[in-house]
Write an enzyme that holds these catalytic residues in place. Structure first.
Site, PDB file in Angstrom:
ATOM      1  N   HIS A   1       0.823  -1.222   0.000  1.00  0.00           N
ATOM      2  CA  HIS A   1       0.000   0.000   0.000  1.00  0.00           C
ATOM      3  C   HIS A   1       0.855   1.269   0.000  1.00  0.00           C
ATOM      4  O   HIS A   1       0.327   2.364  -0.223  1.00  0.00           O
ATOM      5  CB  HIS A   1      -0.922   0.046   1.222  1.00  0.00           C
TER       6      HIS A   1
ATOM      7  N   HIS B   1      -6.028  -7.453  -0.331  1.00  0.00           N
ATOM      8  CA  HIS B   1      -6.184  -6.029  -0.650  1.00  0.00           C
ATOM      9  C   HIS B   1      -5.454  -5.700  -1.946  1.00  0.00           C
ATOM     10  O   HIS B   1      -4.434  -6.313  -2.264  1.00  0.00           O
ATOM     11  CB  HIS B   1      -5.602  -5.165   0.481  1.00  0.00           C
TER      12      HIS B   1
ATOM     13  N   ASP C   1      -4.240 -12.827   3.758  1.00  0.00           N
ATOM     14  CA  ASP C   1      -5.481 -12.335   4.353  1.00  0.00           C
ATOM     15  C   ASP C   1      -6.722 -12.636   3.506  1.00  0.00           C
ATOM     16  O   ASP C   1      -7.830 -12.243   3.888  1.00  0.00           O
ATOM     17  CB  ASP C   1      -5.377 -10.832   4.690  1.00  0.00           C
TER      18      ASP C   1
ATOM     19  N   ASP D   1      -2.392 -10.962  -2.084  1.00  0.00           N
ATOM     20  CA  ASP D   1      -2.953 -10.381  -0.861  1.00  0.00           C
ATOM     21  C   ASP D   1      -4.412 -10.010  -1.143  1.00  0.00           C
ATOM     22  O   ASP D   1      -4.763  -9.670  -2.269  1.00  0.00           O
ATOM     23  CB  ASP D   1      -2.148  -9.131  -0.485  1.00  0.00           C
TER      24      ASP D   1
END
Ligand SMILES: [Zn+2]
Length: 344
Positions: A125, A163, A248, A161
């Site tokens: 991120h 996200h 995740d 991931d």
């Protein structure tokens, strides 16, 4: 051919402290310690990371941003609504980015070399000039730019991931030499990663997003790999495969709503190892991102290490038995957006 696996890890990753109850908690590093010790006892090399250099970081981050993060040394600072430092965080984040660089160095040092960097904090991120979503430095982006500067003409980053890796996408979105591929829950944090985001300028077509509706199961990811990810990677022909390995999307994870099994993480990694073996003599670097259920994290890391070590395992996709069209929907959106650039 058998692959040689190296782990890059240090117990010091636990020194990056977050407030009580924060998902990016230091216990994640303790899980990684246990995994690293287990693989070391099986004869796998475990090496400590060294800090990323300013030159390496400046390839993807602004100098002013590096200065702002260095000024958090010795202090606990809230950088954004989710992202905190403790007094040691700057130093630990430098080690995390450095570990990703070392993973790439190891992968590029010879054929059939793979490396798994067990790091925290995560990185995908982090933008060029902004900390975000628990991430300070974008380790995978730093590692990809390092590979490019050291002879890899084309680098593929695959990010599973849960996200979307907004930072990695933005850093390379106009670069045709770095392909960014992401599967992620959508709509969800951080909000980016729609199928229509395909890159820009010379990089148009080199950003590949597979936005999956919450609740996706193993078969949905298998569909995305078979219909989009593997065909694009075969046409791109990377010199190195880097994986942003977040866990995740696991069914046990407390943050997100996907339903992947541990075996699906092994299957995705085996598919990517297959790409590396066919395209770039097995050169592959895997770097951890998220993954907030400690039991799922331990099991998934073991499964990934197993997949990278020794003889190539077949990609064995598990069956959830759940009927879901989330994979097909994501594939339709992605192929619609990307058909000007790739054959499907
Ligand atoms: Zn994540």
């Amino acid at each position: 051919m058998p692959m040689s696996l190296t782990l890059i890890h240090t117990e010091r990753f636990a020194e990056h402290q977050t407030p009580p109850g924060h998902p990016e908690r230091p216990e994640r590093a303790e899980v990684m310690d246990v995994v690293a010790a287990r693989w070391k006892s099986r004869g796998v090399e475990v090496i400590p990371p060294s800090a990323a250099t300013r030159e390496q970081l400046l390839r993807v981050h602004d100098g002013d941003y590096l200065r702002r993060i260095s000024e958090t040394t010795g202090r606990a600072v809230k950088l954004d609504p989710d992202t905190y430092t403790s007094p040691e965080s700057h130093e630990i984040a430098l080690l995390a980015a450095g570990a990703a660089v070392q993973a790439v160095d190891h992968a590029l040092s010879g054929p059939q070399h793979s490396a798994l960097a067990l790091v925290r904090p995560p990185g995908h991120h982090a933008e060029r000039d902004r900390a975000m979503g628990f991430c300070l430095f974008n380790g995978v982006a730093v590692a990809a730019a390092h590979a490019r500067a050291n002879g890899a003409a084309k680098v593929a980053i695959v990010d599973y991931d849960v996200h979307h890796g907004n930072g990695t996408q933005h850093i390379f979105e106009d670069d045709p030499h770095v392909l960014y591929v992401s599967t992620h829950q959508f709509p969800y944090y951080p909000g980016t990663g729609a199928a229509g985001e395909v890159g820009r300028g010379a990089g148009a077509g080199f950003t590949v997003n597979l936005p999956l509706e919450v609740g996706a199961v193993d078969e949905d990811y298998q569909t995305a790999f078979a219909a989009v990810i593997l065909p694009v990677l075969a046409q791109f022909k990377p010199d190195l495969v880097i994986v942003s390995a977040g866990f995740d999307a696991h069914e046990r994870d407390p943050l997100a709503g996907m339903r992947l099994s541990t075996a699906a993480f092994a299957a995705m990694t085996a598919e990517l190892r297959g790409v590396a073996e066919r395209q770039c003599q097995g050169r592959m670097a895997v770097v951890t991102e998220g993954g907030y259920d400690l039991q799922a994290l331990a099991a998934s890391l073991d499964a990934v290490a197993e997949t990278l070590n020794g003889l190539p395992p077949p990609a064995r996709w598990p069956r959830s038995g759940v009927a879901s069209d989330r994979g097909r929907t994501a594939v339709e959106a992605a192929t619609r957006a990307l058909s000007p650039y790739w054959r499907f």
